[in-house]
Design an enzyme around this catalytic site. Sequence first.
Site, PDB file in Angstrom:
ATOM      1  N   VAL A 170      53.360 -48.081 -17.588  1.00 35.23           N
ATOM      2  CA  VAL A 170      52.340 -48.452 -18.571  1.00 35.23           C
ATOM      3  C   VAL A 170      51.317 -47.345 -18.789  1.00 35.23           C
ATOM      4  CG1 VAL A 170      50.441 -50.063 -19.019  1.00 35.23           C
ATOM      5  CG2 VAL A 170      52.604 -50.921 -18.099  1.00 35.23           C
ATOM      6  N   ASP A 171      50.868 -46.727 -17.705  1.00 40.55           N
ATOM      7  CA  ASP A 171      49.746 -45.793 -17.782  1.00 40.55           C
ATOM      8  C   ASP A 171      49.969 -44.585 -18.694  1.00 40.55           C
ATOM      9  OD1 ASP A 171      48.608 -47.555 -16.103  1.00 40.55           O
ATOM     10  OD2 ASP A 171      48.321 -46.190 -14.423  1.00 40.55           O
ATOM     11  N   HIS A 174      53.371 -52.688 -12.715  1.00 45.16           N
ATOM     12  CA  HIS A 174      52.339 -52.734 -13.742  1.00 45.16           C
ATOM     13  C   HIS A 174      51.869 -51.357 -14.168  1.00 45.16           C
ATOM     14  CE1 HIS A 174      48.911 -53.748 -16.101  1.00 45.16           C
ATOM     15  NE2 HIS A 174      48.110 -53.096 -15.282  1.00 45.16           N
ATOM     16  N   CYS A 175      51.882 -50.372 -13.269  1.00 42.81           N
ATOM     17  CA  CYS A 175      51.171 -49.125 -13.555  1.00 42.81           C
ATOM     18  C   CYS A 175      52.043 -47.988 -14.077  1.00 42.81           C
ATOM     19  CB  CYS A 175      50.429 -48.655 -12.304  1.00 42.81           C
ATOM     20  SG  CYS A 175      49.030 -49.704 -11.857  1.00 42.81           S
ATOM     21  N   ILE A 176      53.105 -47.631 -13.359  1.00 38.50           N
ATOM     22  CA  ILE A 176      53.825 -46.400 -13.666  1.00 38.50           C
ATOM     23  C   ILE A 176      54.433 -46.399 -15.071  1.00 38.50           C
ATOM     24  CG2 ILE A 176      55.750 -44.930 -12.973  1.00 38.50           C
ATOM     25  CD1 ILE A 176      55.086 -45.603 -10.094  1.00 38.50           C
TER      26      ILE A 176
END
Length: 435
Positions: free
Chosen positions: A275-276, A271-273
Amino acid sequence: MTGTLEGKIRDRTATVVVIGLGYVGLPLAAALAGAGFRVRGLEVDADRVAAVNRGASYIDDVPSSLLAGFAAKDALRATGDPSVVADADAVLICVPTPLTKAKQPDLSYVTAAIHQIAPHVRADQLIVVESTTYPGTTVEVVKPILERSGLRAGGDFHLAFAPERLDPGNKNRSISSVPKIVGGLTPRCTELACLLYQPITTRVVPVSSPTVAEMVKVYENVFRNVNIALVNELALLCDRMGLDVWEIIDAAATKPYGFMPFYPGPGVGGHCIPVDPYYLAAKAREYDFHVRFIELAATVNDSMPYYVVSRSTAALGEMGKTLTGAKTLVLGVAYKKDISDPRESPSLKIMELLEKRGAHVLYHDPHVPQVTLVNPGGTIASTPLTDEVLSSVDCVIITTDHSDVDYDRVVNSARLVIDTRNVLRNHRNGRVVRL
């Protein structure tokens, strides 16, 4: 102090509502229930609500036996009724923050959750956002919606941001062992949020504001994204130069200072890498600032599935075959090893690209029974990893290095193996092509 919010948190009689019982929310809810709080989960998915209430976990890091124990004691229950917020002392928001198709921030889940709970917010409640997002979201988006209730954030109720820092599948980095960042709207907001998290983690790290806490979280993930992009680009250069990028990384990692090894792969997932960087880039443009270095890194990592398909095409060509009509087996669709989470997995992009180019695509993943591809669309079930399947395909592409796969059997049975994770580092033969 008895009966106050602080008193209830200190003696653990507080009722905590966790909104969103997914990969972040369910482990958090379980940790809070384990610490003695009365926890209620607010979840829009009726199947998840039913599963939690019967003690059946759908998240790898939360055992069903644990949930069943909480359900029996009424320590953790789930519901789809937002009125549960009215009786809460603390509300923690753990909903998704994905990207749109145009790779722009999508805060629709956050705003929907805030609108849902706003009519039930009352004085002396603590509301904490955990969903990863761009710096400024808590103050600029969440706070105004909540204040439509007529109550003032930082005065009537307390507001903070405390980003999740989960490392799914890593038993050495649970919620309890990873320091918790907390940034409140006021010092009192920070103090109360810190008190809530202290029972479930070994260390709480207060920062000066929600926006600082949001930037901390984004920076952590952008740091990884940039360094992964660097080594991915090095891998592309080493391919052209005929060098072994894995040997180079291993040798460089012997330096005891000033170096941290990162490894190439088929792209970044989770979810994070992936997307951020886009969340931060979108926010930066509001200040007439372009984070070119960060955007470039995201572009490099986004290109890796295309490179994997290109490399596979070339390897098939050396065998006198074309990708069109080839039978391919993608080995692993979870975004990292030994978990069941396929969110933003580069494997899915690789499968879509293979199908677009005329290949017949199968996949095997012992942790993910089925996946849905977007373009072209459709649901595909995991294929059993038998000798017959391995020998029947033209190419196996290892995209996730799950521990419970017999890679010796893969090498012995397959005609061609593209290894994007260096899991076959000890196999040196013409049928194995490494990234």
